[in-house]
Motif scaffolding. Sequence first.
Motif, PDB file in Angstrom:
ATOM      1  N   ASN A   1      -5.219 -19.460  46.022  1.00 33.61           N
ATOM      2  CA  ASN A   1      -3.702 -19.539  45.877  1.00 33.61           C
ATOM      3  C   ASN A   1      -3.061 -20.204  44.608  1.00 33.61           C
ATOM      4  N   LEU A   2      -3.705 -21.330  44.129  1.00 33.39           N
ATOM      5  CA  LEU A   2      -3.285 -21.871  43.165  1.00 33.39           C
ATOM      6  C   LEU A   2      -3.034 -21.117  41.664  1.00 33.39           C
ATOM      7  N   LEU A   3      -4.361 -20.462  41.798  1.00 32.83           N
ATOM      8  CA  LEU A   3      -4.213 -19.614  40.527  1.00 32.83           C
ATOM      9  C   LEU A   3      -3.545 -18.152  40.479  1.00 32.83           C
ATOM     10  N   VAL A   4      -3.505 -17.578  41.704  1.00 28.77           N
ATOM     11  CA  VAL A   4      -2.710 -16.508  41.707  1.00 28.77           C
ATOM     12  C   VAL A   4      -1.074 -16.738  41.568  1.00 28.77           C
TER      13      VAL A   4
ATOM     14  N   LEU B   1       3.966 -16.573  35.892  1.00 29.31           N
ATOM     15  CA  LEU B   1       4.285 -16.204  34.344  1.00 29.31           C
ATOM     16  C   LEU B   1       4.535 -14.523  34.385  1.00 29.31           C
ATOM     17  N   GLY B   2       4.665 -13.704  35.315  1.00 27.63           N
ATOM     18  CA  GLY B   2       4.665 -12.474  35.309  1.00 27.63           C
ATOM     19  C   GLY B   2       3.661 -11.515  35.256  1.00 27.63           C
ATOM     20  N   PHE B   3       2.282 -12.118  35.530  1.00 28.37           N
ATOM     21  CA  PHE B   3       1.258 -11.245  35.655  1.00 28.37           C
ATOM     22  C   PHE B   3       1.370 -10.705  36.954  1.00 28.37           C
ATOM     23  N   ASP B   4       0.933  -9.299  36.878  1.00 26.83           N
ATOM     24  CA  ASP B   4       0.793  -8.598  38.085  1.00 26.83           C
ATOM     25  C   ASP B   4      -0.328  -8.622  38.865  1.00 26.83           C
ATOM     26  N   ILE B   5      -0.424  -9.504  39.724  1.00 26.86           N
ATOM     27  CA  ILE B   5      -1.961  -9.613  40.476  1.00 26.86           C
ATOM     28  C   ILE B   5      -1.367  -9.973  42.193  1.00 26.86           C
ATOM     29  N   ASP B   6      -2.533  -9.436  42.864  1.00 31.98           N
ATOM     30  CA  ASP B   6      -2.582  -9.649  44.210  1.00 31.98           C
ATOM     31  C   ASP B   6      -3.507 -10.911  44.527  1.00 31.98           C
TER      32      ASP B   6
ATOM     33  N   ARG C   1       0.592 -22.730  32.352  1.00 28.02           N
ATOM     34  CA  ARG C   1       2.041 -22.439  32.673  1.00 28.02           C
ATOM     35  C   ARG C   1       2.938 -23.240  31.452  1.00 28.02           C
ATOM     36  N   LYS C   2       2.363 -24.190  30.870  1.00 26.82           N
ATOM     37  CA  LYS C   2       3.136 -24.641  29.477  1.00 26.82           C
ATOM     38  C   LYS C   2       3.192 -23.422  28.562  1.00 26.82           C
ATOM     39  N   LEU C   3       2.012 -22.856  28.354  1.00 22.32           N
ATOM     40  CA  LEU C   3       2.023 -21.701  27.480  1.00 22.32           C
ATOM     41  C   LEU C   3       2.950 -20.561  27.661  1.00 22.32           C
ATOM     42  N   GLY C   4       3.033 -20.419  28.797  1.00 26.20           N
ATOM     43  CA  GLY C   4       4.015 -19.379  29.081  1.00 26.20           C
ATOM     44  C   GLY C   4       5.444 -19.567  29.100  1.00 26.20           C
ATOM     45  N   GLY C   5       5.760 -20.917  29.249  1.00 27.29           N
ATOM     46  CA  GLY C   5       7.115 -21.658  29.533  1.00 27.29           C
ATOM     47  C   GLY C   5       7.740 -21.918  27.899  1.00 27.29           C
TER      48      GLY C   5
END
Length: 386
Positions: free
Chosen positions: A302-305, A311-316, A382-386
Amino acid sequence: MDVATRIKDLPPYLFAQIEQKVAEAKKRGVEVLDLGIGDPDLPTPQFIIDRLCQEAQRAENHRYPSYRGLAAFREAVAQWYHSRFGVELDSEREVVSLIGSKEGIAHLPWCLVNPGDIVLASDPGYPVYKIGAMLAGGNPLELPLYPQNNFLPDFSIFPDSVWKKTRLVFLNYPNNPTSAVATLDFFREAVELAHRYQFVIAHDLAYSEISFDGYHPPSIFQVEGAKEVAVEFHSLSKTFNMTGWRIGFAVGNDKVIEALGRVKTNIDSGIFNAIQWAGVEALSRYQEVLDWILPIYTRRRNLLVETFRSLGFDIDYPQATFYLWIPTPQERGSMEFASYLLDKTGVVVTPGQGFGKYGEGFFRISLTTPDEVLQKAAERIRKLGG
Ligand SMILES: *Cc1c(COP(=O)(O)O)cnc(C)c1O
């Protein structure tokens, strides 16, 4: 000195490049967070270790084991199959112990494949399917897994002429690396095809117990007629945090199981009996272990998904396995993206191309890392994406 052609012809080790980059980063003093390897960080449960210690004291366990496996272990396997899948197995003829399932997977083509016979192996996939086929002189062909087909193979892509030369088909659901799962309808289709063209299905069920949200992956033997054409491989490695112990098993078609046993009697002499007794203990108390590990993997999943989604990655949320299989952003190459992530964050992921050419465009994250490390990795990403 020249090594044999069969060794020379092995494909290059595709993770070597990323391993070198990791070593360089460590040298520069980067704190590397490794989410690459699928090897449980949690320890083997104490009751399994205790049983090993007891059994190691017994002199009768110090002698050569039986190449087919300890009768008590094979019986424990049959009992577990019955309680877990409702499938009946004859522990005498339909079960063989393995020195880890990798050993059996690698030896299986020796039992079934003549030079030039086709072996189909899912791609992306566990590399041993293809390499085992090559070492046995077979002709491995890729069975592509596409996201638009939920990473299930489309059997209709091959003409009759391919199926007629096919001796063996490797399937693996829940799937490493894609974390895809399969229904009994899918297995039914595969079993029908195997009957029609007389090939063997080797179903790798290493992740049968690593599943979430009440989902329980099926065995191919829940399909009628499967025992005539299939074997199933299991590992204690992933379920019981026992990767280093080297214990697994294969079940199913008696002729194939007998042939595997025959290869083993000529090559190895089975697993240390004390380890098989520990395996009996593990299988008989599997639910206790799952009650402990599955909440941990669920939390990590859950944490990683959530991190990648934010960050906008499309994952289930995957239903099974301890892997996330994620498309690289902006259609970047998987090796390029893995290198970029390592350089910017120190986080190691596995580039999809390491699992075959159809793995390109994806990367794999493993949840077999302590919570603190995953948390830190999530923050840096997260920081990299933000
Ligand atoms: C880990 C793994 C195995 C090997 O397990 P061992 O029993 O440790 O040899 C087999 N298949 C898949 C798909 C795996 O991920």
